[in-house]
Scaffold this motif. Structure first.
Motif, PDB file in Angstrom:
ATOM      1  N   HIS A 105      -7.598  28.850  53.702  1.00 44.99           N
ATOM      2  CA  HIS A 105      -7.202  27.536  54.154  1.00 44.99           C
ATOM      3  C   HIS A 105      -6.950  26.515  53.002  1.00 44.99           C
ATOM      4  N   ARG A 106      -7.967  26.557  51.908  1.00 53.11           N
ATOM      5  CA  ARG A 106      -7.733  25.477  50.857  1.00 53.11           C
ATOM      6  C   ARG A 106      -7.411  26.135  49.368  1.00 53.11           C
ATOM      7  N   ASP A 128      -3.800  21.788  49.873  1.00 55.07           N
ATOM      8  CA  ASP A 128      -4.156  21.027  51.015  1.00 55.07           C
ATOM      9  C   ASP A 128      -3.604  22.312  52.388  1.00 55.07           C
ATOM     10  N   THR A 129      -2.624  22.796  52.007  1.00 52.22           N
ATOM     11  CA  THR A 129      -2.014  23.779  52.869  1.00 52.22           C
ATOM     12  C   THR A 129      -1.310  25.090  52.247  1.00 52.22           C
ATOM     13  N   TRP A 169      -3.696  31.762  60.532  1.00 52.82           N
ATOM     14  CA  TRP A 169      -2.557  30.929  60.647  1.00 52.82           C
ATOM     15  C   TRP A 169      -2.018  30.584  61.953  1.00 52.82           C
ATOM     16  N   ALA A 177       0.692  20.574  58.989  1.00 51.61           N
ATOM     17  CA  ALA A 177      -0.034  21.625  58.430  1.00 51.61           C
ATOM     18  C   ALA A 177       0.408  23.032  59.285  1.00 51.61           C
ATOM     19  N   SER A 178       0.322  22.916  60.478  1.00 50.79           N
ATOM     20  CA  SER A 178       0.620  23.774  61.313  1.00 50.79           C
ATOM     21  C   SER A 178       2.016  24.613  61.113  1.00 50.79           C
ATOM     22  N   ARG A 180       3.441  24.396  58.215  1.00 50.29           N
ATOM     23  CA  ARG A 180       3.600  24.965  57.129  1.00 50.29           C
ATOM     24  C   ARG A 180       2.993  26.282  57.038  1.00 50.29           C
ATOM     25  N   LEU A 181       1.884  26.307  57.792  1.00 50.67           N
ATOM     26  CA  LEU A 181       1.124  27.840  58.060  1.00 50.67           C
ATOM     27  C   LEU A 181       2.167  28.761  58.724  1.00 50.67           C
TER      28      LEU A 181
END
Length: 401
Positions: A105-106, A128-129, A169, A177-178, A180-181
Motif C-alpha cells: 500500500h505504501r 501515498d497510493t 486494491w 485513493a480508492s 487510484r487503486l
C-alpha cells in the motif's frame, strides 16, 4: 485484473515433472541434490547416498556435474575420521541470482539476491497510493540500474518474482485513493513485466513468498513444516509441509487474516482486524502512526498502545496456531513482519507463553520462532520463487499446471 496470471509457462525451464523420462529423472535428481545441500548446509557424496538411496556412482555423476556447472562448491576434506577424508559440498553463492519485486500500500521494493539468499542490491520507492504505471516504471528502471551495476551474466538470472497482496486494491469507498487503486483491476502486472524481460516472471501472494524466503534462506531451513505469519499492512501467511511450500489449489493456503479469532467481548473477528499494522495505527496519533510505514526498522517510543497491540497479536496468533497444530500436525510457527526486531521478539515471546499452556503435551515440542528478514521478507521471498522453480525439486505442488 492484477494477479490473474501467476507465471509464464513458456519461460519455465524444462524438466518440471517428478522424473518420468531419463532426461527428467536426471534433472529431478540434480535438483534433489541441490535441495538437500541447501537444507543441510554442506554434504558429502556419502551423505547424499544415504539420504537419497541412490547408487554411489549415480551420486558421484550428479555431484560432479553440478560442481562442474558451478552449482556446488567442493570444500576442504574433513580429516580425522576413519577411512578416506570426507569431501563436503556446499552451494555456490554465485551460481544463480534472482530479482524480487514487492508491492504494497505504501511502497515498492526491488531486490537482487544470490543463490543462498544474500541481498546483493536493494531499491525502494515510497508513495501515498501506488499506481501500476509508477510501480512498473520503477521496477524496470531499478532492475536495469542494478543489472548494469552488478554486471551479472544474463544466463545467471533465474527470473523475477512479484510479491503482492492480491486483494489489496478492492477498496469500496469513493476516496481519491480508492479511485487510484482501481487501476489495478484493469492490469495484469505480471504479464506486463513478462513482456520486458527474457527470463520468467512470477506473481504470488506476498506472505506466501515470504514463507518461501524462510524455507530457502531463513529460519525455516531444515524444518520439515511450519506455519508462517507475516504482520504487515494486514496479516498474511504461508504453509510449509514436508520441506515444501504448500500454496493450495487457489494459491491462498495459509491466508491467516481471514481466520476468525475471539475478539472484544468474546465475539469472533477476522485475525486481520486485530493483528495488523492497520489495527496498531488506529491506536496511535497520526504522527506516530506514520512511523509504522516510514521506518519499519525503528518505530521509536510508541508507549502503551504498542504493548497492548503486541498482546492482542499474540492472542490471535496463538489461537490460529493451536488450530493449525490440531488440523495439520505442524510443529512450528514462524513470526515475522514489517516491524522492528524488538517488537517481533516480544510478539514471539507472548505467543510462546500462551501456546506453552495448550500445546505442552504434544509428542514433539511446538516451537514459536522469529523470522529472518523483517520488512524485506516479501521482496526476498519474491526473488526466492524463480530460484525455487529452477533449482528445487519442489515442483509438483507449486508449479504443476
Amino acid at each position: 485484473m492484477t494477479g490473474s496470471s501467476f507465471y509464464s509457462v513458456e519461460k519455465v525451464p524444462d524438466g518440471r515433472s517428478g522424473g518420468t523420462t531419463q532426461a527428467e529423472t536426471r534433472v529431478y535428481n540434480e535438483r534433489l541434490i541441490v535441495s538437500l545441500v541447501r537444507r543441510h548446509g554442506q554434504l558429502s557424496k556419502a551423505d547424499l547416498t544415504r539420504l537419497t538411496g541412490l547408487a554411489p556412482q549415480t551420486i558421484t555423476t550428479i555431484v560432479n556435474r553440478a560442481a562442474d556447472g558451478g552449482l556446488l562448491l567442493r570444500r576442504e576434506p574433513l580429516r580425522g575420521r576413519l577411512g578416506q577424508p570426507s569431501v563436503p559440498y556446499s552451494l555456490n553463492p554465485e551460481a544463480a541470482y534472482a530479482f524480487g519485486l514487492k508491492i504494497d500500500h505504501r511502497s515498492a521494493d526491488v531486490t537482487l539476491v544470490n543463490f543462498v539468499g544474500e541481498v546483493i542490491a536493494f531499491e525502494r520507492l515510497a508513495f501515498d497510493t501506488p499506481t501500476p504505471d509508477e510501480v512498473m516504471s520503477f521496477a524496470k528502471a531499478a532492475i536495469s540500474r542494478i543489472g548494469k551495476r552488478k554486471a551479472i551474466a544474463a544466463e545467471r538470472i533465474a527470473g523475477l518474482g512479484i510479491a503482492s497482496p492480491f486483494h489489496q486494491w478492492n477498496w469500496n469507498d469513493d476516496s481519491e485513493a480508492s479511485r487510484r487503486l482501481d487501476a489495478w483491476k484493469r492490469i495484469d502486472i505480471r504479464a506486463e513485466l513478462d513482456r520486458v524481460f527474457d527470463w520468467p516472471v512470477y506473481l504470488f501472494h506476498d506472505a506466501l513468498v515470504a514463507a518461501g524466503a524462510e524455507l530457502m534462506f531463513g529460519t525455516g531451513v531444515g524444518r520439515a513444516d511450519f506455519l508462517y505469519a507475516y504482520v504487515g499492512h494486514f496479516i498474511g501467511g504461508g504453509l510449509v509441509l514436508d520441506h515444501h511450500l504448500f500454496p493450495g489449489r487457489n494459491k491462498l493456503a495459509g491466508a491467516l487474516g481471514s481466520i476468525p479469532v475471539p475478539g472484544a467481548g468474546g465475539r469472533a473477528q477476522p485475525l486481520l482486524q486485530l493483528a495488523s499494522l492497520v489495527s496498531l495505527a488506529g491506536k496511535l496519533e497520526p504522527d506516530a502512526a506514520e512511523r509504522l510505514w516510514s521506518s519499519p526498522e525503528d518505530w521509536g517510543e510508541l508507549g502503551s498502545p504498542v504493548l497492548e497491540w503486541i498482546e492482542q497479536v499474540a492472542e490471535g496468533l496463538a489461537y490460529v496456531a493451536q488450530g493449525a497444530a490440531a488440523l495439520l500436525d505442524v510443529d512450528n510457527l514462524v513470526i515475522d513482519g514489517a516491524m522492528p526486531a524488538g517488537v517481533r521478539k516480544e510478539i514471539a515471546k507472548a505467543t510462546r507463553r500462551r501456546l506453552a499452556r495448550v500445546l505442552g503435551e504434544r509428542p514433539e515440542p511446538f516451537s514459536v520462532l522469529e523470522g529472518s528478514f523483517g520488512h524485506l521478507g516479501p521482496a526476498i521471498g519474491g526473488a526466492s520463487i524463480p530460484l525455487l522453480v529452477k533449482y528445487s525439486n519442489d515442483k509438483e505442488l507449486l508449479f504443476k499446471e
